[in-house]
Design a protein around this motif. Structure first.
Motif, PDB file in Angstrom:
ATOM      1  N   GLU A 220       3.944   1.131   7.090  1.00 47.41           N
ATOM      2  CA  GLU A 220       2.857   1.691   6.279  1.00 47.41           C
ATOM      3  C   GLU A 220       3.077   3.187   6.036  1.00 47.41           C
ATOM      4  OE1 GLU A 220      -1.214  -0.752   7.011  1.00 47.41           O
ATOM      5  OE2 GLU A 220      -0.518   0.410   8.731  1.00 47.41           O
TER       6      GLU A 220
ATOM      7  N   SER B 203      -4.887  -2.285  -3.029  1.00 53.14           N
ATOM      8  CA  SER B 203      -5.694  -1.561  -2.054  1.00 53.14           C
ATOM      9  C   SER B 203      -4.882  -0.996  -0.898  1.00 53.14           C
ATOM     10  CB  SER B 203      -6.796  -2.479  -1.494  1.00 53.14           C
ATOM     11  OG  SER B 203      -6.211  -3.636  -0.889  1.00 53.14           O
ATOM     12  N   SER B 204      -3.671  -1.486  -0.705  1.00 53.39           N
ATOM     13  CA  SER B 204      -2.838  -0.989   0.382  1.00 53.39           C
ATOM     14  C   SER B 204      -1.408  -0.804  -0.108  1.00 53.39           C
ATOM     15  CB  SER B 204      -2.858  -1.957   1.569  1.00 53.39           C
ATOM     16  OG  SER B 204      -2.090  -3.120   1.277  1.00 53.39           O
TER      17      SER B 204
ATOM     18  N   ARG C 240       1.724  -9.263   7.489  1.00 54.49           N
ATOM     19  CA  ARG C 240       0.433  -8.621   7.188  1.00 54.49           C
ATOM     20  C   ARG C 240      -0.716  -9.446   7.761  1.00 54.49           C
ATOM     21  NH1 ARG C 240      -3.446  -9.200   3.379  1.00 54.49           N
ATOM     22  NH2 ARG C 240      -2.291 -10.925   2.445  1.00 54.49           N
TER      23      ARG C 240
END
Length: 256
Positions: A35, A50-51, A73
Motif C-alpha cells: 500500500e 477508493s484504494s 486483499r
C-alpha cells in the motif's frame, strides 16, 4: 545419539517456522508495504478507486497480479476486521500468499524501466541544420519515422515532424520547399515548445515504462497537445545524451 539429533532437528524446524500469529502479522506488514509503495506511485494523481490496491488491480500494469492480489486483499480485510478465534487469528495466510506479496513488492521496487522499451539511440534517425528537408522527409517516409530529433553541435535542439512543415507553411503562404531548403531554415519551429499540435517529454532511463505508456495513451483535452514522443535520457534532462525514444507505436509492445 540418533534421538538427540532428531530432537535437535525438530527444535530447529519448529523455530524456523512462524507461529500463526507471526505469519498473520507478517502478511499484514507486507500488505501495508505494498500500500505504501502504491501510495508513492499514485501520489498527486487522481485515481478512480477508493484504494491504491484496487487502482493497481484494475490497471493494465497490475493485470498479472490482479486475481492473487484481490484474494490477498480479502484475506487482509478478514485479519484486520474480524476478531480472533480461540485466541488466534481468524485466518492463517499460506506460504503461497506471502510469496505473492513478496513478488509484488519485488516488482514495485524494480518495475520495468523505460529504456528497455525505447528505440535505442543508435537506431534513431537524427538530423542537423545542414540536412536537406526534402531528402530528410524521403528518408523518414522510407524508414517509417514520424519524428526526427534535431541536433546542433551534437546537442539536442528540437524535433522535425509534419507539424514543423505545417507551421512553416501557415506562416509563409506560397513559400517553396525545394532541394535547397535545409532543416536550419525551420529553426524557429523546431524547439519542443514550438510545435503547434503536439508536445514531447523527457524521462529518465529508470522511469517505470507503464507510466510512460499511460502518458502516451492519455486522451487529450481541447487545451492539451497530443504527446507525440517521449525521449529517454540518463536523468530525464533535455541537455543530456539521448538514450532512446518511445512513441505511441511502441506502447502496444509494452506487456509483461
Amino acid at each position: 545419539m540418533i534421538d538427540c539429533i532428531r530432537k535437535m532437528r525438530e527444535w530447529r524446524d519448529k523455530n524456523m517456522e512462524l507461529s500463526d500469529r507471526e505469519r498473520a502479522e507478517r502478511f499484514i506488514e507486507m500488505y501495508r508495504r505494498i500500500e505504501d509503495k502504491l501510495g508513492e506511485k499514485y501520489a498527486g494523481r487522481r485515481i478512480k478507486y477508493s484504494s491504491v490496491i484496487m487502482q493497481f488491480i484494475n490497471e493494465p500494469e497490475g493485470a498479472e497480479f490482479s486475481d492473487e492480489l484481490n484474494t490477498c486483499r480479502e484475506i487482509r480485510n478478514i485479519l484486520i476486521h474480524r476478531p480472533d478465534v480461540a485466541g488466534g487469528p481468524p485466518l492463517i495466510p499460506s506460504d503461497g500468499t506471502i510469496k505473492v506479496l513478496n513478488a509484488i513488492l519485488d516488482y514495485l521496487n524494480a518495475p520495468p524501466p523505460a529504456i528497455d522499451y525505447a528505440t535505442p539511440a543508435g537506431r534513431i534517425l537524427k538530423t542537423d541544420f545542414e540536412q536537406n528537408v526534402i531528402q530528410l522527409m524521403k528518408t523518414m517516409n522510407k524508414k517509417g519515422f514520424s519524428h526526427t530529433p534535431v541536433f546542433e553541435h551534437g546537442r539536442f535542439f528540437g524535433v522535425f515532424s509534419v507539424s514543423t512543415i505545417f507551421s512553416y507553411i501557415l506562416d509563409n503562404p506560397g513559400a517553396a520547399i525545394d532541394e535547397y531548403f535545409k532543416v536550419g531554415m525551420l529553426k524557429k519551429y523546431l524547439p519542443i515548445d514550438k510545435h503547434s499540435i503536439e508536445r514531447f517529454e523527457f524521462v529518465s532511463k529508470d522511469t517505470n515504462v507503464w507510466d510512460v505508456k499511460e502518458k502516451l495513451e492519455r486522451k487529450c483535452s481541447n487545451k492539451n497537445k497530443r504527446l507525440a514522443a517521449v525521449f529517454v535520457t540518463e536523468r530525464g534532462g533535455m541537455d543530456e545524451d539521448l538514450l532512446g525514444i518511445i512513441t505511441p507505436w511502441d506502447v502496444v509492445l509494452i506487456n509483461r
